[in-house]
Motif scaffolding. Structure first.
Motif, PDB file in Angstrom:
ATOM      1  N   ILE B 290       0.900  -1.145   0.307  1.00 19.08           N
ATOM      2  CA  ILE B 290      -0.155   0.055   0.162  1.00 19.08           C
ATOM      3  C   ILE B 290       0.863   1.207  -0.037  1.00 19.08           C
ATOM      4  CG2 ILE B 290      -1.544   1.254   1.443  1.00 19.08           C
ATOM      5  CD1 ILE B 290      -3.002  -1.105   0.348  1.00 19.08           C
ATOM      6  N   SER B 291       0.844   1.984  -0.956  1.00 20.71           N
ATOM      7  CA  SER B 291       1.729   3.061  -1.139  1.00 20.71           C
ATOM      8  C   SER B 291       1.309   4.284  -0.372  1.00 20.71           C
ATOM      9  CB  SER B 291       1.763   3.342  -2.510  1.00 20.71           C
ATOM     10  OG  SER B 291       2.505   4.407  -2.614  1.00 20.71           O
ATOM     11  N   LEU B 292       2.087   4.680   0.353  1.00 15.74           N
ATOM     12  CA  LEU B 292       2.030   6.246   0.855  1.00 15.74           C
ATOM     13  C   LEU B 292       2.085   7.322  -0.345  1.00 15.74           C
ATOM     14  CD1 LEU B 292       3.737   5.485   4.313  1.00 15.74           C
ATOM     15  CD2 LEU B 292       1.535   5.456   3.865  1.00 15.74           C
ATOM     16  N   LYS B 293       1.751   8.662   0.058  1.00 15.04           N
ATOM     17  CA  LYS B 293       2.041   9.509  -0.670  1.00 15.04           C
ATOM     18  C   LYS B 293       2.913  10.659  -0.167  1.00 15.04           C
ATOM     19  CE  LYS B 293      -0.378   7.563  -4.414  1.00 15.04           C
ATOM     20  NZ  LYS B 293      -1.491   7.628  -4.977  1.00 15.04           N
ATOM     21  N   PRO B 294       4.052  10.500   0.232  1.00 13.49           N
ATOM     22  CA  PRO B 294       4.312  11.475   0.889  1.00 13.49           C
ATOM     23  C   PRO B 294       4.714  13.025   0.117  1.00 13.49           C
ATOM     24  CG  PRO B 294       6.054   9.767   0.343  1.00 13.49           C
ATOM     25  CD  PRO B 294       4.791   9.273   0.211  1.00 13.49           C
ATOM     26  N   TYR B 295       5.176  12.795  -1.001  1.00 11.28           N
ATOM     27  CA  TYR B 295       5.247  14.047  -1.794  1.00 11.28           C
ATOM     28  C   TYR B 295       3.780  14.915  -1.838  1.00 11.28           C
ATOM     29  CZ  TYR B 295       7.389  17.088  -5.376  1.00 11.28           C
ATOM     30  OH  TYR B 295       7.454  18.317  -6.089  1.00 11.28           O
ATOM     31  N   GLN B 296       2.938  14.136  -2.128  1.00 13.08           N
ATOM     32  CA  GLN B 296       1.567  14.667  -2.090  1.00 13.08           C
ATOM     33  C   GLN B 296       1.148  15.225  -0.658  1.00 13.08           C
ATOM     34  OE1 GLN B 296      -1.228  12.164  -3.983  1.00 13.08           O
ATOM     35  NE2 GLN B 296      -3.007  13.253  -3.072  1.00 13.08           N
ATOM     36  N   MET B 297       1.517  14.574   0.206  1.00  9.58           N
ATOM     37  CA  MET B 297       1.469  15.007   1.730  1.00  9.58           C
ATOM     38  C   MET B 297       1.986  16.203   1.973  1.00  9.58           C
ATOM     39  SD  MET B 297       1.886  12.921   5.350  1.00  9.58           S
ATOM     40  CE  MET B 297       0.093  12.274   5.277  1.00  9.58           C
ATOM     41  N   GLY B 298       3.247  16.408   1.515  1.00 11.99           N
ATOM     42  CA  GLY B 298       4.030  17.805   1.771  1.00 11.99           C
ATOM     43  C   GLY B 298       3.467  18.820   0.984  1.00 11.99           C
ATOM     44  N   LYS B 299       2.861  18.388  -0.201  1.00  7.13           N
ATOM     45  CA  LYS B 299       2.296  19.421  -0.947  1.00  7.13           C
ATOM     46  C   LYS B 299       0.932  20.049  -0.285  1.00  7.13           C
ATOM     47  CE  LYS B 299       2.132  19.547  -5.652  1.00  7.13           C
ATOM     48  NZ  LYS B 299       2.231  19.106  -6.994  1.00  7.13           N
ATOM     49  N   ALA B 300       0.258  19.065   0.239  1.00  5.96           N
ATOM     50  CA  ALA B 300      -0.955  19.440   0.888  1.00  5.96           C
ATOM     51  C   ALA B 300      -0.878  20.260   2.082  1.00  5.96           C
ATOM     52  CB  ALA B 300      -1.806  18.067   1.103  1.00  5.96           C
ATOM     53  N   ALA B 301       0.156  19.644   2.722  1.00  9.60           N
ATOM     54  CA  ALA B 301       0.498  20.423   4.124  1.00  9.60           C
ATOM     55  C   ALA B 301       0.812  21.838   3.807  1.00  9.60           C
ATOM     56  CB  ALA B 301       1.425  19.863   4.770  1.00  9.60           C
ATOM     57  N   ALA B 302       1.662  22.166   2.865  1.00  7.21           N
ATOM     58  CA  ALA B 302       2.033  23.373   2.438  1.00  7.21           C
ATOM     59  C   ALA B 302       0.883  24.253   1.929  1.00  7.21           C
ATOM     60  CB  ALA B 302       3.087  23.490   1.254  1.00  7.21           C
ATOM     61  N   GLN B 303      -0.092  23.578   1.301  1.00  7.77           N
ATOM     62  CA  GLN B 303      -1.193  24.138   0.671  1.00  7.77           C
ATOM     63  C   GLN B 303      -2.062  24.772   1.831  1.00  7.77           C
ATOM     64  OE1 GLN B 303      -2.257  25.644  -1.818  1.00  7.77           O
ATOM     65  NE2 GLN B 303      -0.988  24.992  -3.332  1.00  7.77           N
ATOM     66  N   ALA B 304      -2.224  23.659   2.886  1.00  2.00           N
ATOM     67  CA  ALA B 304      -3.123  23.878   3.956  1.00  2.00           C
ATOM     68  C   ALA B 304      -2.661  25.318   4.744  1.00  2.00           C
ATOM     69  CB  ALA B 304      -3.135  22.685   4.986  1.00  2.00           C
ATOM     70  N   PHE B 305      -1.231  25.419   4.756  1.00  5.40           N
ATOM     71  CA  PHE B 305      -0.588  26.555   5.384  1.00  5.40           C
ATOM     72  C   PHE B 305      -1.034  27.633   4.765  1.00  5.40           C
ATOM     73  CE2 PHE B 305       2.787  29.647   4.529  1.00  5.40           C
ATOM     74  CZ  PHE B 305       2.766  30.135   5.625  1.00  5.40           C
ATOM     75  N   LEU B 306      -0.733  27.723   3.253  1.00  4.39           N
ATOM     76  CA  LEU B 306      -1.269  28.901   2.539  1.00  4.39           C
ATOM     77  C   LEU B 306      -2.760  29.311   2.614  1.00  4.39           C
ATOM     78  CD1 LEU B 306       1.005  27.824  -0.834  1.00  4.39           C
ATOM     79  CD2 LEU B 306       1.533  29.588   0.999  1.00  4.39           C
ATOM     80  N   ASN B 307      -3.575  28.180   2.602  1.00  5.42           N
ATOM     81  CA  ASN B 307      -4.996  28.499   2.519  1.00  5.42           C
ATOM     82  C   ASN B 307      -5.545  28.988   4.112  1.00  5.42           C
ATOM     83  OD1 ASN B 307      -4.896  27.865  -0.085  1.00  5.42           O
ATOM     84  ND2 ASN B 307      -5.615  25.785   0.449  1.00  5.42           N
ATOM     85  N   ASP B 308      -4.626  28.797   4.996  1.00  3.81           N
ATOM     86  CA  ASP B 308      -5.130  28.843   6.439  1.00  3.81           C
ATOM     87  C   ASP B 308      -5.357  30.351   6.771  1.00  3.81           C
ATOM     88  OD1 ASP B 308      -5.547  28.767   9.045  1.00  3.81           O
ATOM     89  OD2 ASP B 308      -3.834  27.882   9.800  1.00  3.81           O
TER      90      ASP B 308
END
Lengths: 336, 336
Positions: B290-308
């Motif tokens: 089962i593949s994790l998506k760390p790169y995508q997770m990093g992008k999402a976390a950064a986006q979450a910061f930007l959108n916050d």
DNA sequence: TTGTATGCGTTATCAC
DNA sequence: GTGATAACGCATACAA
């Protein structure tokens, strides 16, 4: 609510900002009593010091920038990890930039770090980079520049590189010692110094053993799995019985090619890769590889920065590579 | 030679620092002509802007801090890479801290970042961390906090997590669909939420298929190769014919155990790991994971910061996991 | 469109 | 041992 500053603390305690500043910085001039009072008050008021202001006043930041092509490559993430570890212990923060192998982003990264008044820059260049004018900007400031892994030799700074020559030499000699007689190499692109160095090590090992260098067994392709597979097939047709590969993935392809030909590894075909990627020890048969030491390289680069007092404007540190002997090349010396 | 400042440029051009500042920041108030003159002069004088001074004036830095246990772990380096990519595009710099799994270093990292006036902090906690008081310091400042991967649910911030439950569910169902009937699991330590979630997914898949949950086939050890090997042996003695492992290395150990028992993979024993480490696809037989998506997770976390914008003080983003079907679990459905 | 005045938070240099 | 003052380089409110 505004953040508390040293001025606020000073007012509360009927002191002046100067004294509070000294107290907070552990100056020996301040009375122990005052020191404690200040520290208590600071904690009480939820004071957090402002590094920006402090750095502005002091002229430099306690920060080091690291520039790499890609953070998520095993090699670079280990370098960063090692460097961060050393720098953190020395009281430095680490600013990270990735260039994604683009020259333009590398130039921008240098600018960014200079704007941030970093005390030093550790850099490994992008593939695209051939011009070095952006580095002179850094050299003209008072930042300490350290290049690692992919370096330009014409820049007067500290360089930290892998000992590619001796690594490849050792790998090739290991194959010779195991009785292989027609040893080829997946050499990588010759535009990169490290691949040229590895090729030199390979050649020297053959010559030192009184063996011939056969140019037909030297493949100067990019070292990915597919080319490893294709070139190994060609090599096998030429009677090649072992290969030193400048990369692990191309070595993997070569193993596959040998297997398809019905050859036994290591009995009929031997292979040593480069980089010691973590899959190499997990496969069957496990793959021998020349191990890079990225973590150690990161630590060395950081140390080089810390030690750099400007007295040695052009120096070089080599990180040794270690041969990990595994099944893919080990014929138990019976045929030697 | 002292670094040139806007004041120096101003003097040269018979302007005031204000105008130069505006020109350099692209203010529309400044005459095009002056703008060009300023830019030319700046270049000429080798001017580099001082971000420290600028940030001090503005109150915040255009910087985001990322705190991870170890930079050199595949997963985290990919998260960092993804986050950096997004943040860089948005004009932010990235400060990196690694805790080496120590609580004390995590606390220090938070302090460091706050001192640096970062605009946001993206954090994945160290194993040691159980107390969250250090996070309140961050919450009380005006930094935007985003937790990822290893998160505390009682903190009012944005959290980005893997969809462990559905991932494990999918993996287990996949084994069921391939006709395995006594499916065990290498579940990992239950102190960590993500392993608890994976175990839940595993159980639910069994129950949904009308199968029984046998506690004897659930192993709550740490998921390293050695324990995978040992527990799989026990499981095989209990008639287990497949396992879902919460980690790839323990799955590797389990494969080894099955092979030693003379079992064929996937015919006699099926296995699915977790994390999609890069060795999984390179082995023979290749390992499903089962593949994790760390790169995508990093992008999402950064986006979450930007959108916050502070309007949503407590939210959660889940990153889906993807089943990589490979040889270790694929019985071609003939026995279904 | 530009200039003037002021302050961001800290610390170095004097002075006391 | 502590205080007063100035300055680090920049950006903004206000005035012109």
């Amino acid at each position: 609510m505004r953040k508390a500053t040293i001025t606020d603390i000073a007012k509360e305690l009927n002191l002046t900002p100067s004294t509070v500043s000294r107290a907070l910085n552990g100056s020996s001039l301040v009375k122990q009593e005052t020191k404690e009072a200040v520290e208590a008050k600071a904690k009480d008021m939820g004071y957090v010091r402002n590094v920006m202001a402090s750095n502005l006043r002091k002229g430099v930041a306690q920060t080091v920038g690291i520039i790499v092509p890609r953070i998520n490559r095993q090699f670079f993430s280990n370098v960063i990890s090692g460097a961060e570890s050393v720098l953190n212990d020395a009281g430095y923060n680490v600013l990270i930039c990735q260039t994604e192998e683009r020259y333009e982003k590398e130039v921008y990264a240098i600018d960014t770090l200079l704007w941030n008044q970093v005390a030093g820059i550790l850099i490994s260049h992008s593939i695209e980079t051939s011009d070095t004018s952006h580095l002179s900007k850094a050299l003209n400031s008072n930042v300490r520049l350290v290049q690692f892994d992919r370096v330009f030799y014409n820049i007067p700074d500290v360089k930290v590189v892998n000992d590619n020559y001796h690594g490849a030499y050792t790998a090739t000699k290991h194959l010779i010692d195991n009785g292989y007689t027609r040893i080829g190499t997946l050499a990588g692109y010759m535009t990169s110094a490290q691949y040229r160095e590895r090729l030199e090590g390979y050649k020297r090992a053959l010559l030192d053993a009184g063996m011939e260098v056969d140019e037909r067994l030297i493949f100067k392709d990019t070292i990915i799995r597919e080319t490893g597979y294709a070139r190994a097939k060609e090599a096998l047709d030429l009677g090649c019985d072992a290969m030193y590969s400048a990369g692990d993935f191309s070595a993997l392809g070569a193993m596959q090619a040998a297997k398809e030909k019905g050859l036994k590894i290591p009995d009929d075909f031997g292979i040593v890769g480069t980089a010691n990627e973590n899959f190499t020890e997990l496969m069957t048969p496990s793959m021998s590889s020349i191990s890079l030491k990225p973590y150690q390289m990161g630590k060395a680069a950081a140390q080089a920065f810390l030690n750099d007092d400007g007295s040695n404007p052009d120096s070089m540190i080599t990180i040794e590579m270690e041969l990990m002997k595994r099944e893919s090349s080990n014929r138990h010396k019976e045929s030697k």
